[in-house]
Scaffold this motif. Structure first.
Motif, PDB file in Angstrom:
ATOM      1  N   LEU A  17      57.678 -47.077  21.089  1.00  0.00           N
ATOM      2  CA  LEU A  17      56.628 -46.651  21.923  1.00  0.00           C
ATOM      3  C   LEU A  17      55.698 -46.212  20.972  1.00  0.00           C
ATOM      4  O   LEU A  17      54.328 -46.681  21.024  1.00  0.00           O
ATOM      5  N   LEU A  18      56.037 -45.236  20.260  1.00  0.00           N
ATOM      6  CA  LEU A  18      55.217 -44.498  19.102  1.00  0.00           C
ATOM      7  C   LEU A  18      54.600 -45.533  18.423  1.00  0.00           C
ATOM      8  O   LEU A  18      53.495 -45.734  17.837  1.00  0.00           O
ATOM      9  N   TRP A  19      55.286 -46.409  17.716  1.00  0.00           N
ATOM     10  CA  TRP A  19      54.832 -47.321  16.681  1.00  0.00           C
ATOM     11  C   TRP A  19      53.974 -48.365  17.581  1.00  0.00           C
ATOM     12  O   TRP A  19      52.909 -48.666  16.625  1.00  0.00           O
ATOM     13  N   THR A  20      54.113 -48.590  18.588  1.00  0.00           N
ATOM     14  CA  THR A  20      53.174 -49.606  19.280  1.00  0.00           C
ATOM     15  C   THR A  20      51.819 -48.833  19.461  1.00  0.00           C
ATOM     16  O   THR A  20      50.802 -49.561  19.290  1.00  0.00           O
ATOM     17  N   ILE A  21      51.743 -47.658  19.961  1.00  0.00           N
ATOM     18  CA  ILE A  21      50.594 -46.934  20.210  1.00  0.00           C
ATOM     19  C   ILE A  21      49.751 -46.942  18.793  1.00  0.00           C
ATOM     20  O   ILE A  21      48.598 -46.987  18.776  1.00  0.00           O
ATOM     21  N   ILE A  22      50.616 -46.259  17.832  1.00  0.00           N
ATOM     22  CA  ILE A  22      49.981 -46.129  16.281  1.00  0.00           C
ATOM     23  C   ILE A  22      49.296 -47.747  16.150  1.00  0.00           C
ATOM     24  O   ILE A  22      48.145 -47.577  15.638  1.00  0.00           O
ATOM     25  N   VAL A  23      49.994 -48.699  16.258  1.00  0.00           N
ATOM     26  CA  VAL A  23      49.526 -49.970  15.850  1.00  0.00           C
ATOM     27  C   VAL A  23      48.415 -50.312  16.701  1.00  0.00           C
ATOM     28  O   VAL A  23      47.143 -50.844  16.169  1.00  0.00           O
ATOM     29  N   MET A  24      48.316 -50.059  17.977  1.00  0.00           N
ATOM     30  CA  MET A  24      47.350 -50.646  18.818  1.00  0.00           C
ATOM     31  C   MET A  24      45.918 -49.955  18.678  1.00  0.00           C
ATOM     32  O   MET A  24      44.910 -50.311  18.595  1.00  0.00           O
ATOM     33  N   ALA A  25      46.223 -48.307  18.332  1.00  0.00           N
ATOM     34  CA  ALA A  25      45.091 -47.259  17.931  1.00  0.00           C
ATOM     35  C   ALA A  25      44.345 -47.924  16.750  1.00  0.00           C
ATOM     36  O   ALA A  25      43.180 -48.094  16.649  1.00  0.00           O
ATOM     37  N   LEU A  26      45.065 -48.229  15.595  1.00  0.00           N
ATOM     38  CA  LEU A  26      44.458 -48.690  14.498  1.00  0.00           C
ATOM     39  C   LEU A  26      43.777 -50.138  14.747  1.00  0.00           C
ATOM     40  O   LEU A  26      42.574 -50.267  14.328  1.00  0.00           O
ATOM     41  N   ALA A  27      44.305 -51.038  15.405  1.00  0.00           N
ATOM     42  CA  ALA A  27      43.914 -52.256  15.495  1.00  0.00           C
ATOM     43  C   ALA A  27      42.627 -52.262  16.340  1.00  0.00           C
ATOM     44  O   ALA A  27      41.520 -52.859  16.010  1.00  0.00           O
ATOM     45  N   LEU A  28      42.790 -51.643  17.508  1.00  0.00           N
ATOM     46  CA  LEU A  28      41.379 -51.214  18.195  1.00  0.00           C
ATOM     47  C   LEU A  28      40.231 -50.597  17.587  1.00  0.00           C
ATOM     48  O   LEU A  28      39.231 -50.771  17.768  1.00  0.00           O
ATOM     49  N   GLY A  29      40.790 -49.515  16.828  1.00  0.00           N
ATOM     50  CA  GLY A  29      39.713 -48.949  16.299  1.00  0.00           C
ATOM     51  C   GLY A  29      38.926 -49.563  15.097  1.00  0.00           C
ATOM     52  O   GLY A  29      37.559 -49.584  15.179  1.00  0.00           O
ATOM     53  N   PHE A  30      39.822 -50.201  14.247  1.00  0.00           N
ATOM     54  CA  PHE A  30      39.069 -51.155  13.295  1.00  0.00           C
ATOM     55  C   PHE A  30      38.377 -52.132  13.764  1.00  0.00           C
ATOM     56  O   PHE A  30      37.269 -52.618  13.293  1.00  0.00           O
ATOM     57  N   SER A  31      39.067 -52.654  14.883  1.00  0.00           N
ATOM     58  CA  SER A  31      38.044 -53.877  15.325  1.00  0.00           C
ATOM     59  C   SER A  31      36.825 -53.641  15.960  1.00  0.00           C
ATOM     60  O   SER A  31      35.710 -54.155  15.891  1.00  0.00           O
ATOM     61  N   GLY A  32      37.058 -52.653  16.828  1.00  0.00           N
ATOM     62  CA  GLY A  32      35.958 -51.877  17.357  1.00  0.00           C
ATOM     63  C   GLY A  32      34.508 -51.561  16.594  1.00  0.00           C
ATOM     64  O   GLY A  32      33.649 -51.946  16.713  1.00  0.00           O
ATOM     65  N   PHE A  33      35.012 -50.833  15.593  1.00  0.00           N
ATOM     66  CA  PHE A  33      34.059 -50.400  14.499  1.00  0.00           C
ATOM     67  C   PHE A  33      33.404 -51.608  13.774  1.00  0.00           C
ATOM     68  O   PHE A  33      32.266 -51.678  13.815  1.00  0.00           O
ATOM     69  N   TYR A  34      34.252 -52.566  13.631  1.00  0.00           N
ATOM     70  CA  TYR A  34      33.583 -53.811  12.975  1.00  0.00           C
ATOM     71  C   TYR A  34      32.639 -54.531  13.729  1.00  0.00           C
ATOM     72  O   TYR A  34      31.612 -54.957  13.491  1.00  0.00           O
ATOM     73  N   PHE A  35      33.134 -54.649  14.993  1.00  0.00           N
ATOM     74  CA  PHE A  35      32.446 -55.323  16.019  1.00  0.00           C
ATOM     75  C   PHE A  35      31.026 -54.722  16.434  1.00  0.00           C
ATOM     76  O   PHE A  35      30.026 -55.499  16.259  1.00  0.00           O
ATOM     77  N   VAL A  36      30.978 -53.449  16.655  1.00  0.00           N
ATOM     78  CA  VAL A  36      29.608 -52.675  16.713  1.00  0.00           C
ATOM     79  C   VAL A  36      28.894 -52.775  15.737  1.00  0.00           C
ATOM     80  O   VAL A  36      27.860 -52.982  15.692  1.00  0.00           O
ATOM     81  N   ASN A  37      29.352 -52.636  14.674  1.00  0.00           N
ATOM     82  CA  ASN A  37      28.597 -52.535  13.400  1.00  0.00           C
ATOM     83  C   ASN A  37      28.034 -53.833  13.117  1.00  0.00           C
ATOM     84  O   ASN A  37      26.946 -53.938  12.607  1.00  0.00           O
ATOM     85  N   TYR A  38      28.678 -54.821  13.129  1.00  0.00           N
ATOM     86  CA  TYR A  38      28.052 -56.310  13.019  1.00  0.00           C
ATOM     87  C   TYR A  38      27.107 -56.655  13.958  1.00  0.00           C
ATOM     88  O   TYR A  38      26.195 -56.939  13.455  1.00  0.00           O
ATOM     89  N   VAL A  39      27.304 -56.188  15.141  1.00  0.00           N
ATOM     90  CA  VAL A  39      26.268 -56.348  15.910  1.00  0.00           C
ATOM     91  C   VAL A  39      25.011 -55.444  15.636  1.00  0.00           C
ATOM     92  O   VAL A  39      23.897 -55.887  15.700  1.00  0.00           O
ATOM     93  N   PHE A  40      25.021 -54.392  15.468  1.00  0.00           N
ATOM     94  CA  PHE A  40      23.937 -53.402  14.854  1.00  0.00           C
ATOM     95  C   PHE A  40      23.272 -54.101  13.496  1.00  0.00           C
ATOM     96  O   PHE A  40      22.193 -54.080  13.518  1.00  0.00           O
ATOM     97  N   GLU A  41      24.002 -54.395  12.553  1.00  0.00           N
ATOM     98  CA  GLU A  41      23.551 -54.800  11.312  1.00  0.00           C
ATOM     99  C   GLU A  41      22.711 -56.467  11.782  1.00  0.00           C
ATOM    100  O   GLU A  41      21.705 -56.593  11.128  1.00  0.00           O
ATOM    101  N   THR A  42      23.323 -57.008  12.651  1.00  0.00           N
ATOM    102  CA  THR A  42      22.590 -58.290  12.906  1.00  0.00           C
ATOM    103  C   THR A  42      21.204 -58.074  13.636  1.00  0.00           C
ATOM    104  O   THR A  42      20.391 -58.614  13.178  1.00  0.00           O
TER     105      THR A  42
END
Length: 190
Positions: free
Chosen positions: A8-33
């Motif tokens: 449970l803990l490792w799944t939460i950590i992996v999900m948080a990291l994946a969602l955090g990095f992908s979200g930052f990248y996506f929002v920043n990509y839209v902004f830069e474009t």
């Protein structure tokens, strides 16, 4: 620690990291474009304003061999009035980079003006108060004079959309993490 709790803990950590990095990248990509699009439009507008200025200078009576300063001011004021709905801010400087005309509210330093010359168009992103602008600089060749035209285009909306995108993404990430915790807790406790 139980194996199910570790999963449970490792799944939460992996999900948080994946969602955090992908979200930052996506929002920043839209902004830069979006920002690149706005910069392109500001540079195009600067070229159009330069052409409009040169065209207006052609209507100056033939008795003048050099474009007078008061005519420069008049043409600049007409260009500014033509863009009132867009909030256009202009500044025109002479060959010595002395300001001949500046719109009300055009209170920028001369850093961009000093970088602008006959061979290159320049731009930068600046803040003035609570607004963001694309500040462009180009040269205008009108009746034996090289003038410097600066334009400021309001791009605050792009920055506002980026802030809203990050805010929305944080909320969605929290909801996804909570849903993931509940689902993984249910699965790991079976």
């Amino acid at each position: 620690m139980k194996f199910s709790l570790k999963i449970l803990l490792w799944t939460i950590i992996v999900m948080a990291l994946a969602l955090g990095f992908s979200g930052f990248y996506f929002v920043n990509y839209v902004f830069e474009t979006s920002l690149e699009r706005e910069v392109g439009q500001a540079m195009d507008e600067s070229s159009i304003l330069g052409f409009a200025f040169e065209t207006a200078a052609l209507s100056v009576p033939a008795k003048y061999s050099v474009l007078p300063d008061n005519t420069v001011e008049e043409i600049a004021a007409n260009l500014e009035r033509g863009g009132q709905s867009s909030g256009r801010l202009l500044r025109i400087s002479d060959e010595g980079k002395t300001v001949l005309y500046a719109s009300d509210g055009f209170e920028m330093d001369d850093a961009l003006l000093q970088q602008t010359d006959e061979n290159n168009k320049t731009y930068r992103i600046i803040t003035a108060g609570d607004k963001y602008y694309v500040h462009t600089g180009t040269t205008v060749n009108a009746m034996n004079r090289i003038l410097y035209l600066e334009n400021m285009r309001d791009v605050s909306e792009v920055f506002t959309e980026r802030a809203m995108g990050f805010s929305l993404y944080r909320k969605v990430t929290l909801i996804m993490l909570l849903a993931g915790i509940i689902i993984m807790h249910f699965i790991s406790s079976l």
